[in-house]
Structure formats: C-alpha cells, structure tokens
Design an enzyme around this catalytic site. Sequence first.
Site, PDB file in Angstrom:
ATOM      1  N   HIS A 156     -18.830 -36.076 -14.882  1.00 26.57           N
ATOM      2  CA  HIS A 156     -18.107 -36.668 -13.767  1.00 26.57           C
ATOM      3  C   HIS A 156     -18.329 -35.852 -12.512  1.00 26.57           C
ATOM      4  O   HIS A 156     -18.091 -34.651 -12.518  1.00 26.57           O
ATOM      5  CB  HIS A 156     -16.614 -36.719 -14.109  1.00 26.57           C
ATOM      6  CG  HIS A 156     -15.875 -37.664 -13.241  1.00 26.57           C
ATOM      7  ND1 HIS A 156     -15.663 -37.427 -11.914  1.00 26.57           N
ATOM      8  CD2 HIS A 156     -15.330 -38.856 -13.511  1.00 26.57           C
ATOM      9  CE1 HIS A 156     -15.000 -38.444 -11.408  1.00 26.57           C
ATOM     10  NE2 HIS A 156     -14.782 -39.332 -12.350  1.00 26.57           N
ATOM     11  N   TYR A 194      -7.731 -39.792  -5.126  1.00 27.77           N
ATOM     12  CA  TYR A 194      -6.593 -39.089  -4.531  1.00 27.77           C
ATOM     13  C   TYR A 194      -6.082 -39.948  -3.382  1.00 27.77           C
ATOM     14  O   TYR A 194      -6.793 -40.119  -2.386  1.00 27.77           O
ATOM     15  CB  TYR A 194      -7.014 -37.730  -3.970  1.00 27.77           C
ATOM     16  CG  TYR A 194      -7.468 -36.731  -5.007  1.00 27.77           C
ATOM     17  CD1 TYR A 194      -6.584 -36.209  -5.935  1.00 27.77           C
ATOM     18  CD2 TYR A 194      -8.788 -36.265  -5.019  1.00 27.77           C
ATOM     19  CE1 TYR A 194      -6.996 -35.272  -6.877  1.00 27.77           C
ATOM     20  CE2 TYR A 194      -9.212 -35.322  -5.953  1.00 27.77           C
ATOM     21  CZ  TYR A 194      -8.306 -34.837  -6.882  1.00 27.77           C
ATOM     22  OH  TYR A 194      -8.720 -33.900  -7.798  1.00 27.77           O
ATOM     23  N   PRO A 239      -1.248 -28.628 -11.993  1.00 19.29           N
ATOM     24  CA  PRO A 239      -2.465 -29.375 -12.366  1.00 19.29           C
ATOM     25  C   PRO A 239      -3.199 -29.985 -11.175  1.00 19.29           C
ATOM     26  O   PRO A 239      -4.148 -30.730 -11.362  1.00 19.29           O
ATOM     27  CB  PRO A 239      -1.941 -30.463 -13.318  1.00 19.29           C
ATOM     28  CG  PRO A 239      -0.476 -30.498 -13.173  1.00 19.29           C
ATOM     29  CD  PRO A 239      -0.015 -29.267 -12.463  1.00 19.29           C
ATOM     30  N   LYS A 280      -7.170 -26.640 -13.270  1.00 19.62           N
ATOM     31  CA  LYS A 280      -7.703 -25.309 -13.577  1.00 19.62           C
ATOM     32  C   LYS A 280      -7.123 -24.683 -14.854  1.00 19.62           C
ATOM     33  O   LYS A 280      -7.713 -23.754 -15.409  1.00 19.62           O
ATOM     34  CB  LYS A 280      -7.411 -24.331 -12.422  1.00 19.62           C
ATOM     35  CG  LYS A 280      -8.008 -24.709 -11.089  1.00 19.62           C
ATOM     36  CD  LYS A 280      -9.510 -24.564 -11.091  1.00 19.62           C
ATOM     37  CE  LYS A 280     -10.110 -24.847  -9.731  1.00 19.62           C
ATOM     38  NZ  LYS A 280     -11.421 -25.447  -9.800  1.00 19.62           N
ATOM     39  N   TYR A 305     -13.880 -26.714  -6.504  1.00 18.51           N
ATOM     40  CA  TYR A 305     -13.319 -27.798  -7.312  1.00 18.51           C
ATOM     41  C   TYR A 305     -13.773 -27.698  -8.765  1.00 18.51           C
ATOM     42  O   TYR A 305     -12.993 -27.915  -9.689  1.00 18.51           O
ATOM     43  CB  TYR A 305     -13.765 -29.121  -6.691  1.00 18.51           C
ATOM     44  CG  TYR A 305     -13.059 -30.361  -7.167  1.00 18.51           C
ATOM     45  CD1 TYR A 305     -11.665 -30.441  -7.201  1.00 18.51           C
ATOM     46  CD2 TYR A 305     -13.786 -31.488  -7.546  1.00 18.51           C
ATOM     47  CE1 TYR A 305     -11.023 -31.592  -7.616  1.00 18.51           C
ATOM     48  CE2 TYR A 305     -13.151 -32.647  -7.956  1.00 18.51           C
ATOM     49  CZ  TYR A 305     -11.772 -32.682  -7.994  1.00 18.51           C
ATOM     50  OH  TYR A 305     -11.142 -33.829  -8.404  1.00 18.51           O
TER      51      TYR A 305
HETATM   52  P1  RFL Z   1      -0.873 -24.381 -24.473  1.00 19.78           P
HETATM   53  O1  RFL Z   1      -1.884 -25.469 -24.485  1.00 19.78           O
HETATM   54  O2  RFL Z   1       0.461 -24.681 -23.882  1.00 19.78           O
HETATM   55  O3  RFL Z   1      -0.710 -23.876 -25.972  1.00 19.78           O
HETATM   56  C1  RFL Z   1       0.298 -22.955 -26.301  1.00 19.78           C
HETATM   57  C2  RFL Z   1       0.611 -23.125 -27.768  1.00 19.78           C
HETATM   58  O4  RFL Z   1       1.587 -22.150 -28.139  1.00 19.78           O
HETATM   59  C3  RFL Z   1       2.568 -22.743 -28.956  1.00 19.78           C
HETATM   60  N1  RFL Z   1       3.797 -21.936 -28.848  1.00 19.78           N
HETATM   61  C4  RFL Z   1       4.184 -21.037 -29.775  1.00 19.78           C
HETATM   62  N2  RFL Z   1       3.648 -20.691 -30.960  1.00 19.78           N
HETATM   63  C5  RFL Z   1       4.269 -19.713 -31.670  1.00 19.78           C
HETATM   64  N3  RFL Z   1       5.435 -19.122 -31.263  1.00 19.78           N
HETATM   65  C6  RFL Z   1       6.010 -19.463 -30.088  1.00 19.78           C
HETATM   66  N4  RFL Z   1       7.135 -18.882 -29.685  1.00 19.78           N
HETATM   67  C7  RFL Z   1       5.371 -20.467 -29.283  1.00 19.78           C
HETATM   68  N5  RFL Z   1       5.662 -21.029 -28.092  1.00 19.78           N
HETATM   69  C8  RFL Z   1       4.690 -21.915 -27.848  1.00 19.78           C
HETATM   70  C9  RFL Z   1       2.695 -24.168 -28.425  1.00 19.78           C
HETATM   71  O5  RFL Z   1       3.248 -25.047 -29.403  1.00 19.78           O
HETATM   72  C10 RFL Z   1       1.236 -24.493 -28.093  1.00 19.78           C
HETATM   73  O6  RFL Z   1       0.578 -25.061 -29.195  1.00 19.78           O
HETATM   74  O7  RFL Z   1      -1.402 -23.081 -23.694  1.00 19.78           O
HETATM   75  P2  RFL Z   1      -2.875 -22.525 -23.446  1.00 19.78           P
HETATM   76  O8  RFL Z   1      -3.643 -22.407 -24.714  1.00 19.78           O
HETATM   77  O9  RFL Z   1      -2.672 -21.347 -22.594  1.00 19.78           O
HETATM   78  O10 RFL Z   1      -3.628 -23.689 -22.605  1.00 19.78           O
HETATM   79  C11 RFL Z   1      -3.208 -24.000 -21.297  1.00 19.78           C
HETATM   80  C12 RFL Z   1      -3.435 -25.495 -21.022  1.00 19.78           C
HETATM   81  O11 RFL Z   1      -2.790 -26.252 -22.034  1.00 19.78           O
HETATM   82  C13 RFL Z   1      -2.894 -25.912 -19.638  1.00 19.78           C
HETATM   83  O12 RFL Z   1      -3.191 -24.922 -18.670  1.00 19.78           O
HETATM   84  C14 RFL Z   1      -3.520 -27.233 -19.168  1.00 19.78           C
HETATM   85  O13 RFL Z   1      -3.126 -28.297 -19.976  1.00 19.78           O
HETATM   86  C15 RFL Z   1      -3.134 -27.515 -17.705  1.00 19.78           C
HETATM   87  N6  RFL Z   1      -3.597 -28.849 -17.285  1.00 19.78           N
HETATM   88  C16 RFL Z   1      -4.904 -29.054 -16.936  1.00 19.78           C
HETATM   89  N7  RFL Z   1      -5.800 -28.027 -16.995  1.00 19.78           N
HETATM   90  C17 RFL Z   1      -7.116 -28.254 -16.714  1.00 19.78           C
HETATM   91  O14 RFL Z   1      -7.914 -27.285 -16.758  1.00 19.78           O
HETATM   92  N8  RFL Z   1      -7.602 -29.509 -16.371  1.00 19.78           N
HETATM   93  C18 RFL Z   1      -6.755 -30.587 -16.304  1.00 19.78           C
HETATM   94  O15 RFL Z   1      -7.228 -31.701 -16.035  1.00 19.78           O
HETATM   95  C19 RFL Z   1      -5.347 -30.378 -16.572  1.00 19.78           C
HETATM   96  N9  RFL Z   1      -4.468 -31.415 -16.553  1.00 19.78           N
HETATM   97  C20 RFL Z   1      -2.689 -29.923 -17.263  1.00 19.78           C
HETATM   98  C21 RFL Z   1      -3.161 -31.207 -16.903  1.00 19.78           C
HETATM   99  C22 RFL Z   1      -1.331 -29.753 -17.604  1.00 19.78           C
HETATM  100  C23 RFL Z   1      -0.457 -30.818 -17.548  1.00 19.78           C
HETATM  101  N10 RFL Z   1       0.907 -30.597 -17.884  1.00 19.78           N
HETATM  102  C24 RFL Z   1       1.585 -31.297 -18.881  1.00 19.78           C
HETATM  103  C25 RFL Z   1       1.533 -29.431 -17.329  1.00 19.78           C
HETATM  104  C26 RFL Z   1      -2.282 -32.285 -16.862  1.00 19.78           C
HETATM  105  C27 RFL Z   1      -0.920 -32.090 -17.165  1.00 19.78           C
HETATM  106  C28 RFL Z   1       0.001 -33.287 -17.068  1.00 19.78           C
END
Ligand code: RFL
Length: 403
Positions: free
Chosen positions: A83, A212, A304, A308, A400
């Site tokens: 993309h 956007y 988001p 990143k 970006y």
């Molecule tokens: P995660 O994915 O939140 O995983 C953390 C894991 O830890 C578990 N956990 C525990 N386990 C044991 N003991 C505890 N006390 C615990 N507490 C929590 C949880 O159950 C989970 O399985 O963190 P990680 O690995 O650091 O990854 C980060 C990403 O998930 C996050 O930064 C992204 O999703 C942000 N984000 C986006 N990032 C991108 O690079 N590109 C995107 O297009 C993008 N879109 C988004 C997003 C985040 C969003 N939300 C919901 C905030 C879109 C959205 C809507």
Amino acid sequence: MTQRQNTPAPRNTADVVILGAGPAGLLLANLLHRNGVDCAVLERTTRAHVQTRARAGFLAPATVRTLERHGLADGLRRRGHRHGTCEFRTDDGRFRLDYATLGQGEQHTVYPQQDLVTDLLTHYLDAGGRIHFETEALAVPDPHSTRPTVTVRDADGRPDHWQARYVAGCDGRHGAARRSLPPGTARHHRDHGITWLGLLAQAPPSLDAVGYALHPHGFAGHMARTPHVTRYYLQYERGTPADAWTEDRIQHELDTRMRAADHGPLHHGPIVHRTVVDLESDVVQPLRHGSLLLAGDAASLISPSAAKGANLAVLEAELLADALTDTLAHGDRGALDRYSAQALTHIWRAQDFSLWMIRLLHAEPGPPHGESFFHESLRRSRLASLRTSRTHQDWFAENYVGV
Ligand code: RFL
C-alpha cells in the site's frame, strides 16, 4: 492452558520470562528461542483471544524486513498487500500522495495484527517454545535483583511465582511491568484531548488509498484491512460509550465527513468491532530497570494517528533479543546497556511524527476566533504545503512509513 517445549525446563524458571503475547513478546520469544536462550512467555488471556484481537494493520517496510530476516514473514507475504497512497479530503477538495514514489520510495504492507500474532505464535510453538496462557503476571517485586521473580495468578486462579535472570515487560500499558517500575521512574505522558471511535466494517475498502478527511464535524479516516474488511475512524466526543451511535448514524457521519457525495460512495457493511481510543502518548524513560526491560506499548504508548505502535514493538523486540542473546549466550552486556537509549531514539522520532499528524488531522476546540482560528490557519497552510511542495512530501513519506 499451557504448552511446553519437548525438553522440560525446571518448573517456573527461565533465563528470560516474557510478559505478554502481543507482537513485542512473541517476536522476542521467537528470536530468543531460536538463539538458544531459555525463555518462557506468560500471557494473561487465552490463545483464542490473542489470535483474534484486531488492532493494527499497517506494517512499515522495516517491520517486514525484520520478519523476513528471521523467516517469519511467510503469512504476510501470502496474504498481505502493498500500500503506497494516501488521500486528504478537505473543504478545498482532495489531493493524493503516492508516498511509495516519494521519500525513500517505500510503502506499507497491510496485514492485520491478529494474523501477525497468529503467525508468530505458530512459529514459536512449532519450534517448541514455552508459553503459558491465562497466566497473569501480577508484579516484578525486585527488578534490581540478579534473580528477579514474577508473581503470577495461574490458570486456576492460584498465586504462584516465576524466577528469571531477566524479565521482558511486553504486557502493554496496563501490564505488570509498568506497575513494577521503581518509584520516581520518569513517565512522559501527554493526553492530546482527542478521541476516536475505531470501527471495523464488514465491507470492502472504498478507496485504493488511506483516506484522511478533515471536516467541520471532526476527523474521519478510512484504511483497508482485507478485501472484505475496512477500518474506519471517526473523531468522537470524549467519554461517549462505543455503542452510543447506531450503525445508521455511523454510516451517515462517514458519508458526510468523507464527502461521499463529492468523491464517490462508500461501501457500507455491518460494523463488526468498535473501540474507543483516546489519543495519548506515554513514554517510560529509561526502558531498563536492573533486570526488568520494557518493549512495545509497555515502553511507550503512541496514538494510532501515524500507525507506529506495532512497528515500534517489532523494532524494540529485535533490539532486545539481540541484546539479551549477547548477554546470556556470549557474556557481552554492551548491547543491553545500550538498549534503552537506542530504542528511545526511535520512540521519540515516532512520537514527533504522530503528534504532527494529530495536529494536521484535528481542529482545535474553541470559538471560531483566537487560538482555534490560529490553529486552523496553520493547518490549512501545512496542508497546502503538503499538496504542493515536493520537499515536504518527501519528508512526509519518509516519516509516514518509517520507524
Ligand atoms: P499488546 O499487543 O497490547 O500485547 C500485550 C499482551 O500482554 C498481555 N498482558 C499480560 N500478560 C500477562 N500478564 C499481565 N499482567 C498482562 N497484561 C497484559 C495482553 O493480554 C496482550 O496479549 O502490546 P505489544 O506487543 O507491545 O504491541 C503493541 C501493539 O499492539 C500496538 O502498539 C498497536 O496495536 C497500535 N496500533 C497500531 N500500530 C501500528 O503500528 N499500525 C497500526 O495501523 C495501528 N493501528 C493500533 C491501531 C492500536 C489501536 N488501539 C486499539 C489502541 C489501531 C487501534 C484501534
């Protein structure tokens, strides 16, 4: 539920105990296990939950290269798609940036985060990695010890503990790692005062670009996920529950803000997931506290707005895997000492661009004169520059897709 490697390790010990099975924890686990470092993952929820949690979708080229380098990119090569275009829609019309032809000439790969997590988990288990689901880390009471413990609640709800040489806090912003930081640890937090309603619609993408839309009602965003699912964002009043708007109202707002009447209809479909996201930034500094190291959202939360978060999580997990392998397999602590500063360089750069995007995409609340007029004028000027200046476009494209 517990899955163990073939050679049993002593009960509840590992050289590296990894908290959390998101992108950060699972990439780290794959790399350490492959490097022969004894590790185990503790995950609070179930396997089904981590494999279906829809969040990110836009992977940076650096993320894809990391996964390819380690033979973990088979799924995204098969099902992800490239993309490289975004489109801005305003009162003045619309313009496109083919960012794949600008800056460093790089593009995103669209691949849902839950698919990436599933791939990483499958690789890890197939290689004999240890993971304990439904095991919640409660605290790391002694992060500065050379044999830190992790107190946990096991799958049967009983208190237990793990012993490690290092604990990798990959358990997100509300996890045990953050709660265990020594008092006085610096946390740089900013609430941007803006809220999005994040939606997944069972409908094909309506544009061949990230959309956007800047509208007097607020921001609206359109992002492809799969040929059958589209992510939308709507700027939303802070504190409003996710289910407050009917699907009709959501579709009407999307049509209005994306100016469907002028630029073409949107494909509508049932909303299959809703989440409210308050746009916030939060950085822990430093990321190492003795034997406790943070990565991913536990290290830094990023709104988001610039996609990143998952990309930083992957970058930090690879840095941390190299550093822990050098330390534990080769007795060289240099990379571990450098980990925090190195990761923070990328984190602050991403935070800066994300804040720039937030200011570009949202109007400042307030009366139509004074500060909000000033902000609005700057916003128009910035958009005009982005539409017309090749130098500005190159800068945008590089940031970006970069982490
Ligand atoms: P995660 O994915 O939140 O995983 C953390 C894991 O830890 C578990 N956990 C525990 N386990 C044991 N003991 C505890 N006390 C615990 N507490 C929590 C949880 O159950 C989970 O399985 O963190 P990680 O690995 O650091 O990854 C980060 C990403 O998930 C996050 O930064 C992204 O999703 C942000 N984000 C986006 N990032 C991108 O690079 N590109 C995107 O297009 C993008 N879109 C988004 C997003 C985040 C969003 N939300 C919901 C905030 C879109 C959205 C809507």
